[in-house]
Design an enzyme around this catalytic site. Structure first.
Site, PDB file in Angstrom:
ATOM      1  N   LYS A  71      19.826  14.157  -2.122  1.00 54.75           N
ATOM      2  CA  LYS A  71      20.894  13.523  -1.333  1.00 54.75           C
ATOM      3  C   LYS A  71      22.128  14.422  -1.241  1.00 54.75           C
ATOM      4  O   LYS A  71      22.878  14.348  -0.276  1.00 54.75           O
ATOM      5  CB  LYS A  71      21.265  12.170  -1.958  1.00 54.75           C
ATOM      6  CG  LYS A  71      20.150  11.124  -1.815  1.00 54.75           C
ATOM      7  CD  LYS A  71      20.427   9.901  -2.665  1.00 54.75           C
ATOM      8  CE  LYS A  71      19.354   8.827  -2.467  1.00 54.75           C
ATOM      9  NZ  LYS A  71      19.448   7.727  -3.418  1.00 54.75           N
ATOM     10  N   TYR A 193      13.480  11.336   5.068  1.00 54.79           N
ATOM     11  CA  TYR A 193      14.019  10.966   3.739  1.00 54.79           C
ATOM     12  C   TYR A 193      12.983  11.191   2.627  1.00 54.79           C
ATOM     13  O   TYR A 193      13.280  11.790   1.586  1.00 54.79           O
ATOM     14  CB  TYR A 193      14.482   9.502   3.768  1.00 54.79           C
ATOM     15  CG  TYR A 193      14.904   8.976   2.423  1.00 54.79           C
ATOM     16  CD1 TYR A 193      16.057   9.443   1.803  1.00 54.79           C
ATOM     17  CD2 TYR A 193      14.145   8.015   1.758  1.00 54.79           C
ATOM     18  CE1 TYR A 193      16.446   8.971   0.545  1.00 54.79           C
ATOM     19  CE2 TYR A 193      14.525   7.531   0.513  1.00 54.79           C
ATOM     20  CZ  TYR A 193      15.676   8.012  -0.090  1.00 54.79           C
ATOM     21  OH  TYR A 193      16.048   7.548  -1.329  1.00 54.79           O
ATOM     22  N   TYR A 245      24.980   6.619 -10.007  1.00 55.31           N
ATOM     23  CA  TYR A 245      24.821   5.208  -9.631  1.00 55.31           C
ATOM     24  C   TYR A 245      25.733   4.315 -10.441  1.00 55.31           C
ATOM     25  O   TYR A 245      26.889   4.639 -10.664  1.00 55.31           O
ATOM     26  CB  TYR A 245      23.346   4.784  -9.761  1.00 55.31           C
ATOM     27  CG  TYR A 245      22.437   5.639  -8.927  1.00 55.31           C
ATOM     28  CD1 TYR A 245      22.614   5.716  -7.552  1.00 55.31           C
ATOM     29  CD2 TYR A 245      21.428   6.386  -9.498  1.00 55.31           C
ATOM     30  CE1 TYR A 245      21.806   6.512  -6.766  1.00 55.31           C
ATOM     31  CE2 TYR A 245      20.605   7.190  -8.711  1.00 55.31           C
ATOM     32  CZ  TYR A 245      20.803   7.247  -7.352  1.00 55.31           C
ATOM     33  OH  TYR A 245      20.011   8.025  -6.588  1.00 55.31           O
ATOM     34  N   VAL A 263      15.193   9.912  -9.644  1.00 52.54           N
ATOM     35  CA  VAL A 263      14.199   9.183 -10.439  1.00 52.54           C
ATOM     36  C   VAL A 263      13.016  10.053 -10.891  1.00 52.54           C
ATOM     37  O   VAL A 263      12.147   9.575 -11.612  1.00 52.54           O
ATOM     38  CB  VAL A 263      13.696   7.890  -9.738  1.00 52.54           C
ATOM     39  CG1 VAL A 263      14.796   6.858  -9.626  1.00 52.54           C
ATOM     40  CG2 VAL A 263      13.073   8.194  -8.379  1.00 52.54           C
TER      41      VAL A 263
HETATM   42  N1  GLN Z   1      12.853   8.393  -3.382  1.00 54.73           N
HETATM   43  C1  GLN Z   1      13.550   7.515  -4.277  1.00 54.73           C
HETATM   44  C2  GLN Z   1      13.761   6.174  -3.624  1.00 54.73           C
HETATM   45  O1  GLN Z   1      13.933   6.145  -2.449  1.00 54.73           O
HETATM   46  C3  GLN Z   1      14.854   8.131  -4.664  1.00 54.73           C
HETATM   47  C4  GLN Z   1      15.652   7.284  -5.611  1.00 54.73           C
HETATM   48  C5  GLN Z   1      16.306   8.049  -6.718  1.00 54.73           C
HETATM   49  O2  GLN Z   1      15.938   9.156  -7.067  1.00 54.73           O
HETATM   50  N2  GLN Z   1      17.262   7.412  -7.351  1.00 54.73           N
HETATM   51  O3  GLN Z   1      13.760   5.143  -4.225  1.00 54.73           O
END
Ligand code: GLN
Length: 309
Positions: A71, A193, A245, A263
């Site tokens: 991101k 994405y 977050y 994640v």
């Molecule tokens: N691809 C994951 C999702 O869309 C990315 C989320 C993350 O890394 N926090 O849920």
């Protein structure tokens, strides 16, 4: 701030070993099934400095799924293309909600709170799809240029897994479309994405590729301008308030560096005028942040006296 990094490798090894056991208190992400297959006991760390040093320990050279760390890069590309217009379509406030929450987006009429929650990154993906003739290729090429490594690639198993289990992200995108805040067809936005989330990179590659954020927008190794000074300030500000977050406040309180997690278990932390720390360990806490990664970054920052506050 540290001047001599000659003993940094030994420090990184020590910090990694003393925290590695904590992986048992986390859980590897399983809502994207391909991520659940990664062994939970892997762990790595790397530090890149703006004067060209790169030091790593453990599995610091092993590629992993960068997930939401992507991101940051997507945001930089979108800022470069759209300029200030971007901030009419996505805001810059912490969300106080889980990264994939839908509730707030309805209240706030399809305008995401910030570009590093999923809704915001989907909005950014829409900008990229709408402004690049081949947005996925442009994204991967951007990563290759920044890391100075043409071997960087998309993990197709992760991509397919995300696509198959991406209903929540699809819901976020369609909700924004219903408010007129998405221009491109939703399948294209989702495909972009999931592609950027599925890029595989190591701690060493990630640390190297983000040096421009520690150096006022300029890649310090080849002197290339990646984004303006003002946009560098803005990205770092967003990472400080929202990059971890709903644990961004705690991270600022205890560490004090702009950072972004994914994640896949990766965490990058920007140290302005110094360099970048990247830690990786797959098991996550309830906020979606790497348990070991948080501790490793915190220990390095403390040991080296790195904080922006
Ligand atoms: N691809 C994951 C999702 O869309 C990315 C989320 C993350 O890394 N926090 O849920």
């Amino acid at each position: 701030m540290i001047k001599d990094i000659s003993d940094l490798k030994a420090k990184l090894e020590h910090i990694l070993i003393s925290n590695q056991g904590c992986f048992k208190s986390g859980k590897v992400a399983n809502y994207i099934p391909a991520l659940a297959e990664v062994p939970g006991d892997l762990a790595g760390v790397a530090v890149a400095t703006i004067d060209g040093k790169l030091v790593s320990a453990g599995n610091g050279d092993l590629p992993f799924s960068i997930q939401s760390i992507s991101k940051v890069f997507g945001l930089v590309l979108a800022m470069n293309r759209l300029g200030d217009e971007l901030w009419q379509r996505v805001h810059m406030e912490p969300s106080g909600q889980p990264f994939n929450s839908i509730i707030q987006l309805e209240w706030e009429k399809g305008i995401p709170r910030n570009p590093v929650i999923n809704a915001g990154a989907l909005l950014v993906s829409d900008v990229l799809v709408s402004h690049y003739s081949a947005s996925k290729l442009s994204f991967v090429n951007f990563m290759r240029t920044l890391a100075n490594d043409d071997s960087i690639h998309i993990d197709h198993a992760v991509y397919e897994s995300e696509l198959e289990h991406g209903s929540r992200n699809a819901a976020l995108a369609y909700l924004m479309k219903s408010f007129g805040n998405i221009e491109a067809p939703i399948p294209e936005v989702l495909s972009h994405y999931f592609t950027q989330c599925s890029v595989a990179m190591s701690c060493e590659q990630l640390a190297r590729s983000l040096l421009f954020l520690a150096n006022k927008g300029k890649d310090p190794i080849n002197n290339q301008t990646i984004c303006s000074r003002k946009d560098t300030h803005r990205v770092n500000a967003i990472l400080s308030t929202s990059g971890m977050y709903d644990q961004s406040g705690e991270f600022a309180f205890s560490v004090g560096l702009p950072a972004k997690s994914g994640v896949g278990g990766g965490i990058v932390a920007i140290v302005p005028n110094y360099g970048v720390i990247c830690a990786w360990s797959p098991p996550l806490n309830e906020f979606g942040n790497s348990v070991v990664g948080m501790k490793v970054v915190a220990n390095i920052a403390e040991e080296l006296g790195l904080s922006i506050y």
